[in-house]
Design an enzyme around this catalytic site. Structure first.
Site, PDB file in Angstrom:
ATOM      1  N   LYS A  35       0.844  -1.202   0.000  1.00 21.30           N
ATOM      2  CA  LYS A  35       0.000   0.000   0.000  1.00 21.30           C
ATOM      3  C   LYS A  35       0.877   1.250   0.000  1.00 21.30           C
ATOM      4  O   LYS A  35       2.066   1.194   0.321  1.00 21.30           O
ATOM      5  CB  LYS A  35      -0.913  -0.001   1.220  1.00 21.30           C
ATOM      6  CG  LYS A  35      -0.184   0.114   2.544  1.00 21.30           C
ATOM      7  CD  LYS A  35      -1.143   0.064   3.720  1.00 21.30           C
ATOM      8  CE  LYS A  35      -0.396   0.217   5.044  1.00 21.30           C
ATOM      9  NZ  LYS A  35      -1.313   0.154   6.212  1.00 21.30           N
ATOM     10  N   TYR A 265      16.329  29.451   8.810  1.00 21.90           N
ATOM     11  CA  TYR A 265      15.152  30.169   9.305  1.00 21.90           C
ATOM     12  C   TYR A 265      15.048  30.113  10.827  1.00 21.90           C
ATOM     13  O   TYR A 265      15.454  29.152  11.463  1.00 21.90           O
ATOM     14  CB  TYR A 265      13.880  29.577   8.706  1.00 21.90           C
ATOM     15  CG  TYR A 265      13.769  29.701   7.209  1.00 21.90           C
ATOM     16  CD1 TYR A 265      13.598  30.942   6.608  1.00 21.90           C
ATOM     17  CD2 TYR A 265      13.828  28.574   6.396  1.00 21.90           C
ATOM     18  CE1 TYR A 265      13.488  31.062   5.228  1.00 21.90           C
ATOM     19  CE2 TYR A 265      13.719  28.676   5.023  1.00 21.90           C
ATOM     20  CZ  TYR A 265      13.546  29.919   4.441  1.00 21.90           C
ATOM     21  OH  TYR A 265      13.438  30.037   3.083  1.00 21.90           O
TER      22      TYR A 265
END
Length: 374
Positions: A35, A265
């Site tokens: 999956k 950042y």
């Protein structure tokens, strides 16, 4: 110029499959879970390799995933674990898929539609032995659940082949033994009551982690994914399982920055010394989670180097001050082996309090996948 690339060794996956298969009783088969594009590694090439290795069945979540496998030439039975809608039954029939039902009302609706269209479908029945997700609830009502299963089993045009469930502790770093055993007891109490009703259908309960914890009770199938890929933390090392996946990138810039300089950042990081940094062109847009900022490492010239500062959309910054002769263009290993050091996706997962599939499934499609030993 080449930047980031993932390499998946399909022969390693086939070898892992054989190692698991060799530990099972002869009557127990493997359902390979592919999956979510095999947790980001590539469902089609992996399923095709496993089918060649003798894997008897595959499992996916959605019908579209199963159709993709069929269109790629996978022939083995495929279990669709998400319930299908009536309008999808024709697709299911055309592609010879196994469907999942989770309660009598759903099963009756599908049975009525199959009777109307004059054909039958194989079914696996999902029960809830404690996860409180999908399926017929077993807690404090095993007898009632057995009655519901019996009603479903009696419905026309539904060929109930198996009953299955999933343990709460699966995918965790440690087994919750008391909880696991309670859930297993509920499941096997149910199957015992079904046998008393002359309903003898196959079972699958164990996934990768529970299979390693409780190898003495595998059922008719085990339903595994992570252990076949070797991307999980070291708990599978005792089984001889190897990691199938490596991912490498390259340094695109190197420069010196002064002491007490902010990095990236926030900022979340300030240099404690004059620092040589290396910028690599991979970031959270590629699936390198920001939770690894100031925690994770990459491998350069056979040594571990720390990720410093907040991970950017397209870039990550490394401290390579202590790496001699490092230069632009040098290979940087995110997963795999570099010299004598290595790390796997599970190592990043542990830093993020996540599972290994949770780490690999988010890798962007812009990272090319290269398959070897097809």
């Amino acid at each position: 110029m080449m930047y980031t690339q993932m390499e998946i060794d399909l022969e390693v996956i086939a070898e892992n499959y054989k190692k698991v298969s060799d530990t099972l009783p002869e009557e127990t088969g493997i359902i390979a879970v592919v999956k979510a594009d095999a947790y980001g590694l590539g469902a089609v090439p992996i399923a095709k390799k496993l089918e060649k290795a003798g894997c008897p069945m595959f499992a996916v979540t959605f019908i579209e995933e199963a159709v993709t496998l069929r269109e790629a030439g996978v022939i083995a039975p495929i279990l669709v674990m998400m319930p299908v809608e009536s309008r999808e039954l024709q697709i299911t029939r055309e592609h010879k898929l196994i469907i999942t039902v989770t309660d009598y009302e759903m099963a009756k609706k599908i049975s009525d539609e199959l009777v109307r269209q004059s054909y039958s479908l194989p079914v696996h029945l999902k029960v809830d032995c404690g996860l409180s997700r999908m399926g017929i609830v077993l807690k404090d009502r095993v007898e009632e659940a057995a009655e519901e299963v019996e009603k479903i089993h009696a419905l026309p045009n539904l060929n109930t082949e198996a009953v299955f469930s999933h343990l709460t502790a699966a995918g965790t770093e440690g087994a919750y033994a008391a909880l696991d055993l309670t859930e297993q007891q509920r499941f096997f109490e149910l199957t015992g009551r079904l046998k008393q009703r002359n309903i003898c259908i196959k079972t699958h309960l164990m996934s990768s982690d529970p299979y390693t914890w409780y190898p003495q009770m595998p059922g008719d199938y085990i339903r595994v994914g992570s252990i076949l890929y070797g991307i999980s933390p070291k708990q599978y090392s005792g089984c001889g399982i190897r990691n199938c996946m490596s991912m490498n990138t390259y340094i695109v810039q190197i420069k010196w920055i002064p002491k007490d300089t902010e990095v990236s950042y926030g900022p979340l990081y300030k240099t404690a010394r004059r620092t040589r940094i290396a910028v690599v062109p991979v970031g959270f847009a590629d699936g390198i989670r920001r939770a690894l900022s100031n925690k994770g490492e990459m491998l350069v010239r056979g040594k571990r180097v720390p990720i410093i500062g907040k991970i950017c959309c397209d870039h990550t910054i490394l401290d390579v001050t202590d790496i001699e002769d490092v230069k632009v263009g040098d290979e940087v290993t995110i997963f795999g082996k570099n010299g004598e050091v290595s790390q796997i996706a599970g190592d990043y997962a542990m830093l993020c309090n996540a599972s290994a599939p949770e780490t690999t499934v988010i890798f962007s499609s812009r990272i090319p996948r290269k398959y070897i030993n097809i």
